[in-house]
Scaffold this motif. Sequence first.
Motif, PDB file in Angstrom:
ATOM      1  N   LEU A  30       0.828  -1.205   0.000  1.00 11.88           N
ATOM      2  CA  LEU A  30       0.000   0.000   0.000  1.00 11.88           C
ATOM      3  C   LEU A  30       0.864   1.258   0.000  1.00 11.88           C
ATOM      4  N   ASP A  31       2.009   1.190   0.664  1.00 12.62           N
ATOM      5  CA  ASP A  31       2.931   2.326   0.666  1.00 12.62           C
ATOM      6  C   ASP A  31       3.457   2.579  -0.741  1.00 12.62           C
ATOM      7  N   ASP A  32       3.744   1.501  -1.477  1.00  7.48           N
ATOM      8  CA  ASP A  32       4.196   1.639  -2.866  1.00  7.48           C
ATOM      9  C   ASP A  32       3.093   2.231  -3.746  1.00  7.48           C
ATOM     10  N   LEU A  33       1.850   1.787  -3.520  1.00  4.42           N
ATOM     11  CA  LEU A  33       0.741   2.326  -4.304  1.00  4.42           C
ATOM     12  C   LEU A  33       0.628   3.833  -4.108  1.00  4.42           C
ATOM     13  N   LYS A  34       0.709   4.279  -2.862  1.00 11.10           N
ATOM     14  CA  LYS A  34       0.603   5.715  -2.592  1.00 11.10           C
ATOM     15  C   LYS A  34       1.764   6.482  -3.213  1.00 11.10           C
ATOM     16  N   ALA A  35       2.979   5.929  -3.090  1.00  8.04           N
ATOM     17  CA  ALA A  35       4.157   6.594  -3.642  1.00  8.04           C
ATOM     18  C   ALA A  35       4.044   6.761  -5.154  1.00  8.04           C
ATOM     19  N   ASN A  36       3.324   5.837  -5.795  1.00  5.72           N
ATOM     20  CA  ASN A  36       3.159   5.884  -7.252  1.00  5.72           C
ATOM     21  C   ASN A  36       1.815   6.464  -7.670  1.00  5.72           C
ATOM     22  N   HIS A  37       1.123   7.083  -6.703  1.00  3.85           N
ATOM     23  CA  HIS A  37      -0.152   7.774  -6.967  1.00  3.85           C
ATOM     24  C   HIS A  37      -1.207   6.864  -7.578  1.00  3.85           C
ATOM     25  N   ILE A  38      -1.223   5.608  -7.118  1.00  2.00           N
ATOM     26  CA  ILE A  38      -2.212   4.638  -7.591  1.00  2.00           C
ATOM     27  C   ILE A  38      -3.334   4.552  -6.556  1.00  2.00           C
ATOM     28  N   PRO A  39      -4.573   4.875  -6.924  1.00  2.00           N
ATOM     29  CA  PRO A  39      -5.675   4.858  -5.953  1.00  2.00           C
ATOM     30  C   PRO A  39      -5.910   3.477  -5.345  1.00  2.00           C
ATOM     31  N   HIS A  40      -6.320   3.447  -4.096  1.00  2.00           N
ATOM     32  CA  HIS A  40      -6.598   2.172  -3.408  1.00  2.00           C
ATOM     33  C   HIS A  40      -7.712   2.400  -2.376  1.00  2.00           C
ATOM     34  N   GLU A  41      -8.877   2.770  -2.894  1.00  2.00           N
ATOM     35  CA  GLU A  41      -9.996   3.150  -2.021  1.00  2.00           C
ATOM     36  C   GLU A  41     -10.818   1.928  -1.592  1.00  2.00           C
ATOM     37  N   TYR A  42     -10.187   1.051  -0.822  1.00  2.00           N
ATOM     38  CA  TYR A  42     -10.836  -0.177  -0.379  1.00  2.00           C
ATOM     39  C   TYR A  42     -11.956   0.064   0.628  1.00  2.00           C
ATOM     40  N   LEU A  43     -11.987   1.242   1.247  1.00  2.00           N
ATOM     41  CA  LEU A  43     -13.043   1.558   2.221  1.00  2.00           C
ATOM     42  C   LEU A  43     -13.953   2.678   1.719  1.00  2.00           C
ATOM     43  N   LYS A  44     -14.060   2.806   0.407  1.00  2.00           N
ATOM     44  CA  LYS A  44     -14.845   3.898  -0.168  1.00  2.00           C
ATOM     45  C   LYS A  44     -16.275   3.886   0.355  1.00  2.00           C
ATOM     46  N   GLY A  45     -16.718   5.040   0.846  1.00  2.00           N
ATOM     47  CA  GLY A  45     -18.081   5.173   1.358  1.00  2.00           C
ATOM     48  C   GLY A  45     -18.234   4.829   2.827  1.00  2.00           C
ATOM     49  N   GLN A  46     -17.179   4.362   3.471  1.00  2.00           N
ATOM     50  CA  GLN A  46     -17.280   3.995   4.886  1.00  2.00           C
ATOM     51  C   GLN A  46     -17.029   5.206   5.794  1.00  2.00           C
ATOM     52  N   ASN A  47     -17.521   5.097   7.022  1.00  2.00           N
ATOM     53  CA  ASN A  47     -17.298   6.107   8.054  1.00  2.00           C
ATOM     54  C   ASN A  47     -16.569   5.456   9.230  1.00  2.00           C
ATOM     55  N   ILE A  48     -15.521   6.118   9.704  1.00  2.00           N
ATOM     56  CA  ILE A  48     -14.652   5.566  10.738  1.00  2.00           C
ATOM     57  C   ILE A  48     -14.641   6.491  11.951  1.00  2.00           C
ATOM     58  N   ARG A  60      -3.098   9.459  15.573  1.00  2.00           N
ATOM     59  CA  ARG A  60      -4.225  10.213  15.014  1.00  2.00           C
ATOM     60  C   ARG A  60      -3.964  10.571  13.550  1.00  2.00           C
ATOM     61  N   SER A  61      -2.778  11.059  13.261  1.00  2.00           N
ATOM     62  CA  SER A  61      -2.456  11.438  11.882  1.00  2.00           C
ATOM     63  C   SER A  61      -2.500  10.227  10.953  1.00  2.00           C
ATOM     64  N   ALA A  62      -1.944   9.099  11.422  1.00  2.00           N
ATOM     65  CA  ALA A  62      -1.897   7.899  10.576  1.00  2.00           C
ATOM     66  C   ALA A  62      -3.293   7.378  10.275  1.00  2.00           C
ATOM     67  N   PHE A  63      -4.157   7.305  11.286  1.00  2.29           N
ATOM     68  CA  PHE A  63      -5.522   6.826  11.050  1.00  2.29           C
ATOM     69  C   PHE A  63      -6.298   7.786  10.148  1.00  2.29           C
ATOM     70  N   THR A  64      -6.101   9.082  10.322  1.00  3.81           N
ATOM     71  CA  THR A  64      -6.818  10.057   9.514  1.00  3.81           C
ATOM     72  C   THR A  64      -6.403   9.987   8.054  1.00  3.81           C
ATOM     73  N   VAL A  65      -5.097  10.002   7.802  1.00  7.36           N
ATOM     74  CA  VAL A  65      -4.606   9.946   6.422  1.00  7.36           C
ATOM     75  C   VAL A  65      -4.931   8.594   5.789  1.00  7.36           C
ATOM     76  N   ALA A  66      -4.759   7.518   6.554  1.00  8.79           N
ATOM     77  CA  ALA A  66      -5.055   6.180   6.024  1.00  8.79           C
ATOM     78  C   ALA A  66      -6.521   6.072   5.626  1.00  8.79           C
ATOM     79  N   ALA A  67      -7.406   6.552   6.485  1.00  5.36           N
ATOM     80  CA  ALA A  67      -8.841   6.492   6.177  1.00  5.36           C
ATOM     81  C   ALA A  67      -9.155   7.284   4.909  1.00  5.36           C
ATOM     82  N   ASN A  68      -8.598   8.493   4.815  1.00  4.03           N
ATOM     83  CA  ASN A  68      -8.845   9.307   3.619  1.00  4.03           C
ATOM     84  C   ASN A  68      -8.311   8.638   2.363  1.00  4.03           C
ATOM     85  N   ASP A  69      -7.100   8.080   2.425  1.00  9.21           N
ATOM     86  CA  ASP A  69      -6.528   7.396   1.264  1.00  9.21           C
ATOM     87  C   ASP A  69      -7.373   6.197   0.850  1.00  9.21           C
TER      88      ASP A  69
END
Length: 333
Positions: A30-48, A60-69
């Motif tokens: 997943l880190d490689d996907l982000k580095a290469n700007h490849i979308p990975h919205e596996y939780l699209k539409g969910q609320n956390i 807090r920062s990691a959960f927030t950014v991870a959820a958004n990504d």
Amino acid sequence: MNPFQGKSFLKELDFTGEQLEFLIDFASHLDDLKANHIPHEYLKGQNIALLFEKTSTRTRSAFTVAANDLGAHPEFLGVNDIQLGNKESVADTAKVLGGMYDGIEYRGFAQETVETLAKESGVPVWNGLTDEWHPTQMIADFMTLKAHFKTLKQLTLTYLGDAKNNVAHSLLITGALLGVNIHIGAPKSRQPEEEIVQKAQAIAKTTGSQLLITDDAKAAVAGADALYTDVWVSMGEDVDYGERIKLLLPYQINADLVAATGKKETIIMHCLPAFHDLKTTTGKKFGEKYHLDALEITDEVFLSPASVVFEEAHNRMPAIKAIMAATSGHLFF
């Protein structure tokens, strides 16, 4: 079939070594996907829901950014925003939040709280830290270790300092599960709880992990591929700082202890924050009062080329992203 789907991530003991290593590798992917700007919205539409009883920078920062990504919407609920166990029971809160959110993160004090949230909410719950365990940190830590050494089996990680805490307990169990040798260097009064040691030893017998717990700092670091430390007083602890500092100063990671590993490729790890200088109000206060330039790790070592502490901090985000996606993303493995 996804063995993680719908499962909570509460402590390392709930998983096998193979499952933990899958999450480590998935985090790297997943880190490689982000580095290469490849979308990975596996939780699209969910609320956390992000529940925080303890303050936080990385979690807090990691959960927030991870959820958004991942395409989810994170909602921060701090200690003053909810009635967790105060005017409303944890069980009742869990049922309410489980009816509105697709997943819940909890960072706080009691392991019982996060266990109750998982039991009563009906959605995946992720432990961002409790007094007993720090499992999301472990995925980031061993991801960092694997990135540098390409494998985990039979590496040796030495933890130094206050070892009667969540990080040391999690390192012992996770290392044992993954076949990593874990050495603990700490005074007898601050060594890991015996119950945790026994559980780790039982696991180690099946994986070949070698565990060493000693009050001899130089014996602990001998042959270590990584040296790891944490702050000497955990959040919420009420202790005599002077006594704690005097007790743990022999376990400070400094140039002498790094040299005592006998290896040239040893990396330096710290889960942060670190009192490596006097550039914080707390560090300055302790430094002036006890005539020290640093506490658990010297500035020289912390900022050395061998230090991977900021890479480790970055890895909190893909690690948490992997955990969230695997447990709530309806993935096909």
